[in-house]
Design a protein around this motif. Structure first.
Motif, mmCIF file in Angstrom:
data_model
loop_
_atom_site.group_PDB
_atom_site.id
_atom_site.type_symbol
_atom_site.label_atom_id
_atom_site.label_comp_id
_atom_site.label_asym_id
_atom_site.label_seq_id
_atom_site.Cartn_x
_atom_site.Cartn_y
_atom_site.Cartn_z
ATOM 1 N N GLU A 17 -6.621 8.423 -0.047
ATOM 2 C CA GLU A 17 -7.030 9.810 0.201
ATOM 3 C C GLU A 17 -5.828 10.682 0.577
ATOM 4 N N VAL A 18 -4.923 10.130 1.362
ATOM 5 C CA VAL A 18 -3.714 10.874 1.720
ATOM 6 C C VAL A 18 -2.858 11.109 0.481
ATOM 7 N N VAL A 19 -2.712 10.070 -0.335
ATOM 8 C CA VAL A 19 -1.918 10.188 -1.569
ATOM 9 C C VAL A 19 -2.502 11.254 -2.488
ATOM 10 N N ASP A 20 -3.815 11.228 -2.680
ATOM 11 C CA ASP A 20 -4.458 12.214 -3.553
ATOM 12 C C ASP A 20 -4.250 13.636 -3.023
ATOM 13 N N ALA A 21 -4.279 13.801 -1.695
ATOM 14 C CA ALA A 21 -4.068 15.104 -1.105
ATOM 15 C C ALA A 21 -2.629 15.579 -1.314
ATOM 16 N N VAL A 22 -1.670 14.672 -1.184
ATOM 17 C CA VAL A 22 -0.265 15.023 -1.420
ATOM 18 C C VAL A 22 -0.067 15.443 -2.876
ATOM 19 N N ILE A 23 -0.624 14.683 -3.795
ATOM 20 C CA ILE A 23 -0.490 15.013 -5.221
ATOM 21 C C ILE A 23 -1.120 16.367 -5.520
ATOM 22 N N ALA A 24 -2.252 16.664 -4.895
ATOM 23 C CA ALA A 24 -2.926 17.948 -5.116
ATOM 24 C C ALA A 24 -2.090 19.116 -4.607
ATOM 25 N N ASN A 25 -1.193 18.844 -3.645
ATOM 26 C CA ASN A 25 -0.382 19.914 -3.067
ATOM 27 C C ASN A 25 1.003 20.029 -3.692
ATOM 28 N N LEU A 26 1.305 19.210 -4.683
ATOM 29 C CA LEU A 26 2.570 19.341 -5.390
ATOM 30 C C LEU A 26 2.559 20.625 -6.205
ATOM 31 N N LEU B 62 0.829 -1.207 0.000
ATOM 32 C CA LEU B 62 0.000 0.000 0.000
ATOM 33 C C LEU B 62 0.864 1.258 0.000
ATOM 34 N N VAL B 63 1.867 1.297 0.872
ATOM 35 C CA VAL B 63 2.660 2.523 1.007
ATOM 36 C C VAL B 63 3.675 2.671 -0.122
ATOM 37 N N THR B 64 4.194 1.563 -0.647
ATOM 38 C CA THR B 64 5.094 1.690 -1.799
ATOM 39 C C THR B 64 4.334 2.111 -3.047
ATOM 40 N N ASN B 65 3.092 1.641 -3.176
ATOM 41 C CA ASN B 65 2.260 2.097 -4.292
ATOM 42 C C ASN B 65 1.971 3.590 -4.174
ATOM 43 N N ALA B 66 1.820 4.070 -2.948
ATOM 44 C CA ALA B 66 1.627 5.505 -2.730
ATOM 45 C C ALA B 66 2.819 6.290 -3.261
ATOM 46 N N VAL B 67 4.024 5.797 -2.993
ATOM 47 C CA VAL B 67 5.234 6.457 -3.490
ATOM 48 C C VAL B 67 5.255 6.433 -5.015
ATOM 49 N N GLU B 68 4.923 5.289 -5.603
ATOM 50 C CA GLU B 68 4.914 5.192 -7.066
ATOM 51 C C GLU B 68 3.975 6.221 -7.679
ATOM 52 N N GLN B 69 2.786 6.386 -7.101
ATOM 53 C CA GLN B 69 1.818 7.345 -7.637
ATOM 54 C C GLN B 69 2.348 8.778 -7.552
ATOM 55 N N VAL B 70 2.938 9.124 -6.419
ATOM 56 C CA VAL B 70 3.428 10.484 -6.234
ATOM 57 C C VAL B 70 4.616 10.756 -7.152
ATOM 58 N N MET B 71 5.502 9.777 -7.298
ATOM 59 C CA MET B 71 6.652 9.952 -8.189
ATOM 60 C C MET B 71 6.193 10.176 -9.633
ATOM 61 N N GLU B 72 5.182 9.426 -10.030
ATOM 62 C CA GLU B 72 4.651 9.586 -11.389
ATOM 63 C C GLU B 72 4.004 10.959 -11.559
ATOM 64 N N ALA B 73 3.259 11.401 -10.538
ATOM 65 C CA ALA B 73 2.566 12.684 -10.627
ATOM 66 C C ALA B 73 3.539 13.850 -10.712
ATOM 67 N N MET B 74 4.665 13.752 -10.032
ATOM 68 C CA MET B 74 5.632 14.852 -10.041
ATOM 69 C C MET B 74 6.689 14.694 -11.138
ATOM 70 N N HIS B 75 6.543 13.627 -11.945
ATOM 71 C CA HIS B 75 7.481 13.350 -13.038
ATOM 72 C C HIS B 75 8.920 13.274 -12.532
ATOM 73 N N ALA B 76 9.093 12.613 -11.404
ATOM 74 C CA ALA B 76 10.429 12.460 -10.836
ATOM 75 C C ALA B 76 11.286 11.603 -11.756
ATOM 76 N N PRO B 77 12.567 11.910 -11.875
ATOM 77 C CA PRO B 77 13.442 11.182 -12.813
ATOM 78 C C PRO B 77 13.937 9.850 -12.236
ATOM 79 N N VAL B 78 13.002 9.019 -11.813
ATOM 80 C CA VAL B 78 13.343 7.681 -11.322
ATOM 81 C C VAL B 78 12.352 6.687 -11.911
ATOM 82 N N PHE B 79 12.803 5.468 -12.072
ATOM 83 C CA PHE B 79 11.878 4.382 -12.443
ATOM 84 C C PHE B 79 12.243 3.166 -11.602
#
Length: 362
Positions: free
Chosen positions: A352-361, A50-67
């Motif tokens: 819900e926490v992940v969506d809130a973090v992405i909205a605040n990027l 659950l928490v690693t998937n949260a990181v994956e979503q946020v990294m994708e949303a911010m277009h972080a240069p990692v895969f």
């Protein structure tokens, strides 16, 4: 949480010299600089996916240069698969969820195996107050640096074979040097060595000897020593007095979890395990705690600790601007108080926490 990055000092040049400013190394790349970096990802057990998937979503949303190169590993395995070890050795960096450690039965912890296999000799846990999150104590910002690879009670009080005490001293010297170097580079003022040298006179005596020797090379940093018993009492009564704490293996585990509980809970404390060549980032405290089944079923695991750990990872990979964006977004969500999981007094889901973090990027 203060930005943790090494900024090289530049010589001051007068306008009359007109010499070009140069850096041998820069730790301040701009977004998009450099090639994307591969990172080994181990979701782990329990709340880990659950928490690693949260990181994956946020990294994708911010277009972080990692895969991510993802591997399915669970704590009930007898050993970490060799292909996973090879992936981490190749990529140099890993992000992982918790791996369950069976109690008894002679099954060793895969978390410990990883640290020993990759010689991740330093565990770093940052325990700090998050704005908007109420705690009993304020102004807490403690970094616990723990020796990670040496067996805690392996021939401590006598020389089992020639060289055992020498090897303990080697481990003590490099963890002491790491702690003081970390303090120096991050503008920390004090390093406190936690020990039990009044009882463990040989091993902890060598640990203190190493710390004292290294301390002489950093005159700008204040050096203290505290017996682990007194340390625990001081932590729960006046934690703000501590800055950087350096400890042997077992004491560090106890101190880091105590400090995490004081500063807001294990669900919000980031951490990493680092060595000369590799680094594994994970929840800072209680890394072997994979959560209750009910939390997994309800999908209400707290992703904050691993999100902040992934910000540490981004800074380690020399992407500080992305790390800053992620940390700022997480702090905004915590400060607003609208989306918090049960351990922080709310009832929000992980998503819900992940969506809130992405909205605040930004």
């Amino acid at each position: 949480m203060a930005r943790r990055q090494i900024i090289p000092l530049l010589n001051q040049l007068t306008s009359s010299t007109r010499l070009p400013l140069t850096r041998s190394v820069t730790y301040m790349p701009r977004p998009g600089d450099g090639a994307p970096r591969a990172v080994t990802l181990i979701p782990g057990d329990g709340v880990g996916p659950l928490v690693t998937n949260a990181v994956e979503q946020v990294m994708e949303a911010m277009h972080a240069p990692v895969f991510f190169e993802k591997y399915d590993v669970h704590g009930d395995l007898s050993r970490v698969p060799q292909e996973v070890i090879e992936s981490i050795k190749k990529n140099k960096v890993c992000l992982k969820g918790g791996l369950r450690t069976p109690v008894g039965g002679g099954v060793s912890s895969l978390n410990v195996q990883l640290r020993k296999e990759l010689d991740l000799y330093a565990s770093l846990v940052n325990c700090f107050n998050l704005p908007g999150l109420p705690t009993r104590h304020e102004n807490v910002d403690i970094v616990v640096i723990r020796e990670n690879t040496e067996g805690e009670y392996s021939g401590l009080e006598h020389e089992v074979v020639p060289g055992v005490v020498e090897s303990l001293k080697f481990c003590s010297e490099r963890i002491a040097k790491y702690a003081f170097e970390y303090a120096y580079l991050n503008n920390r003022k004090t390093v406190t060595a936690v020990h039990k040298a009044n009882i463990m006179k040989l091993a902890d005596g060598l640990f203190l000897e190493s710390c004292r020797e290294i301390a002489t090379k950093y005159p700008s940093i204040k050096y203290n020593e505290v017996i682990v018993d007194n340390c625990c009492m001081q932590l729960v009564s006046k934690p703000e007095q501590f800055d950087v704490m350096v400890t042997p293996n077992l004491y560090g585990n106890l101190v880091a979890n105590t400090a995490a509980g004081i500063a807001g809970g294990t669900g919000v404390m980031p951490g990493g395990n680092v060595g000369a060549d590799h680094a594994v980032f994970e929840q800072g405290a209680s890394a072997g705690n994979v959560g209750k089944d009910k939390i997994v079923q309800q999908k209400k695991a707290n992703p904050v600790a691993l999100l902040l750990s992934s910000a540490m990872m981004l800074r380690h990979l020399q992407f500080p601007s992305f790390a800053d964006r992620l940390e700022t977004a997480v702090k905004r969500v915590i400060s607003e108080g609208k989306y918090r999981t049960k351990d922080l007094g709310g009832d929000s889901s992980t998503q819900e926490v992940v969506d809130a973090v992405i909205a605040n990027l930004n």
